[in-house]
Motif scaffolding. Sequence first.
Motif, mmCIF file in Angstrom:
data_model
loop_
_atom_site.group_PDB
_atom_site.id
_atom_site.type_symbol
_atom_site.label_atom_id
_atom_site.label_comp_id
_atom_site.label_asym_id
_atom_site.label_seq_id
_atom_site.Cartn_x
_atom_site.Cartn_y
_atom_site.Cartn_z
ATOM 1 N N ASP A 105 0.817 -1.311 0.009
ATOM 2 C CA ASP A 105 -0.006 -0.202 -0.192
ATOM 3 C C ASP A 105 0.919 1.243 0.082
ATOM 4 O O ASP A 105 1.813 1.482 0.984
ATOM 5 N N ASP A 106 0.877 2.115 -1.008
ATOM 6 C CA ASP A 106 1.896 3.183 -1.188
ATOM 7 C C ASP A 106 1.536 4.183 -0.238
ATOM 8 O O ASP A 106 2.432 5.027 0.262
ATOM 9 N N ALA A 107 0.447 4.315 0.275
ATOM 10 C CA ALA A 107 -0.008 5.461 1.384
ATOM 11 C C ALA A 107 0.634 4.848 2.716
ATOM 12 O O ALA A 107 0.870 6.055 3.435
ATOM 13 N N VAL A 108 1.174 3.930 3.006
ATOM 14 C CA VAL A 108 1.926 3.628 4.194
ATOM 15 C C VAL A 108 3.498 3.616 3.992
ATOM 16 O O VAL A 108 4.169 3.452 4.997
ATOM 17 N N ARG A 109 3.924 3.654 2.770
ATOM 18 C CA ARG A 109 5.340 3.669 2.530
ATOM 19 C C ARG A 109 5.967 5.213 3.071
ATOM 20 O O ARG A 109 5.118 5.860 2.963
ATOM 21 N N PRO A 110 7.047 5.103 3.362
ATOM 22 C CA PRO A 110 7.715 6.368 4.070
ATOM 23 C C PRO A 110 7.850 7.117 2.742
ATOM 24 O O PRO A 110 8.160 6.708 1.599
ATOM 25 N N THR A 111 8.299 8.283 2.980
ATOM 26 C CA THR A 111 8.565 9.255 1.894
ATOM 27 C C THR A 111 10.230 9.285 1.689
ATOM 28 O O THR A 111 10.916 8.532 2.701
ATOM 29 N N MET A 112 10.603 9.248 0.561
ATOM 30 C CA MET A 112 12.130 9.400 0.515
ATOM 31 C C MET A 112 13.001 10.218 1.529
ATOM 32 O O MET A 112 14.129 9.895 2.215
ATOM 33 N N GLU A 113 12.428 11.407 1.952
ATOM 34 C CA GLU A 113 13.084 12.157 3.076
ATOM 35 C C GLU A 113 12.982 11.478 4.391
ATOM 36 O O GLU A 113 14.139 11.255 5.047
ATOM 37 N N GLU A 114 11.777 10.568 4.656
ATOM 38 C CA GLU A 114 11.945 9.824 5.808
ATOM 39 C C GLU A 114 12.735 8.748 5.754
ATOM 40 O O GLU A 114 13.474 8.247 6.772
ATOM 41 N N VAL A 115 12.939 8.164 4.649
ATOM 42 C CA VAL A 115 13.934 6.908 4.492
ATOM 43 C C VAL A 115 15.483 7.425 4.757
ATOM 44 O O VAL A 115 16.391 6.757 5.495
#
Length: 126
Positions: A92-102
């Motif tokens: 579910d792409d909605a629960v993936r982190p953003t690249m900034e969070e990664v």
Amino acid sequence: MGFIAPEYLKQLRLSTKADVYSFGVLVFETVTGQQGFDLVRLANDKDVLLVDYVERNWLEGTLSDIIDPRIDVDSILVTKLIEIGLLCVQRDDAVRPTMEEVVDMLLGTSSLTLPVSEMRARMMIV
């Protein structure tokens, strides 16, 4: 094929977090020394996608089986890296982190945003 986000494969919908998914696969390729899509793995383990192979080993508690023997790494750090990768490849792409969070997680300025138990539950549903 192994780098393509599930929302694109299923609905031809490109989300803003498709790059995060691909980064997660890249993390797995780096740690395991294997390709994201591999028909040989299908013959041996029934997991044609590296994401499925890593998820299965993580759920079974056998991460040591997937780490490329050519690399010498601290098991705690590589486990953290794999878990960040698992956050990146959430279906579910909605629960993936953003690249900034990664990046923040990789730098240690942010912790894993999804509890391991919740991540495990999501994998068991799919």
